[in-house]
Design an enzyme around this catalytic site. Structure first.
Site, short mmCIF file in Angstrom:
data_model
loop_
_atom_site.label_atom_id
_atom_site.label_comp_id
_atom_site.label_asym_id
_atom_site.label_seq_id
_atom_site.Cartn_x
_atom_site.Cartn_y
_atom_site.Cartn_z
N ASP A 10 -41.08 4.43 99.14
CA ASP A 10 -41.47 5.65 99.12
C ASP A 10 -42.29 5.97 100.66
OD1 ASP A 10 -41.00 5.69 96.57
OD2 ASP A 10 -42.78 5.92 95.62
N LYS A 108 -36.73 8.62 92.47
CA LYS A 108 -37.15 8.47 90.91
C LYS A 108 -38.47 9.60 90.68
CE LYS A 108 -40.17 5.08 93.60
NZ LYS A 108 -41.57 5.80 93.15
N CYS A 153 -46.58 2.04 93.08
CA CYS A 153 -45.04 1.95 93.18
C CYS A 153 -44.72 0.83 93.41
CB CYS A 153 -44.46 3.11 93.98
SG CYS A 153 -44.78 4.80 93.27
#
Length: 199
Positions: A10, A108, A153
């Protein structure tokens, strides 16, 4: 064919300074991450990819503020500012990230009713992303995780990776944390207890 993979979590505009859910110093890791990308044969990326009005957004719950917690059918859910909305500039990979070498992008959080921190499972811990299957089919048995944010994450991905049988390393110097109410220390402890190698 067995080998290692680097999973870059990310590194998107909304998680870097100036973004909607900026992680302090999120852009500082770019040179180190890019160096690791250059040195690793198998590179995979994750990308937060929320539809507008996602259930994890505080704006989707009347009277709620970002960083409050609510109960969802799958458990406690932190509410976030609107971020990484599909197709937006905020959802794009940071321009400083050398992402072109990546062989797979796992998106996601695209299901409206459930958030997804881990690269391996949605937050219900039941719905797989397909990443474990991809790694197994490619004969990859050990992974290194870098990116944003350490305590969400990255940590959730590391814990799931160990549960899926992968030898898992987190490069803490190539991550940055949100650290919400002591979450960094909590998640580092959980990763260490689970057998994640922290370097």
């Amino acid at each position: 064919m067995a080998g290692d993979a680097l999973i870059v979590i990310d590194i998107q505009n909304d998680f870097c300074p100036g973004g909607a859910l900026a992680v302090s110093g999120g852009d500082e890791i770019m040179p180190l991450v890019n160096d690791l990308i250059r040195k690793t044969e198998h590179v995979l990326l994750t990308q937060d990819w929320h539809p507008a009005g996602h259930s994890s957004f505080a704006s989707s719950h009347q009277g709620r503020q970002p960083f409050e917690s609510i109960d969802m059918p799958y458990g406690a859910q932190t509410l976030w500012p609107d971020h990484c909305i599909q197709g937006s500039k905020g959802a794009d990979f940071h321009s400083g990230l050398a992402w072109a070498k990546s062989e797979l992008v796992i998106r996601k959080g695209f299901r409206t009713g459930i958030d997804s921190y881990s690269a391996f499972f949605e937050n219900d811990h039941l719905t797989p992303t397909g990443l474990a299957g991809y790694l197994n089919e490619r004969g990859i048995d050990s992974i290194t995780l870098v990116g944003l944010a350490t305590d969400f994450c990255v940590a959730y991905s590391a814990l799931d990776a160990v549960r899926q049988g992968f030898a898992t390393t987190v490069r803490l110097d190539a991550c940055r944390a949100i650290d919400l109410g002591g979450s960094l220390d909590i998640m580092i402890g959980k990763m260490r207890d689970a057998g994640v190698k922290l370097v």
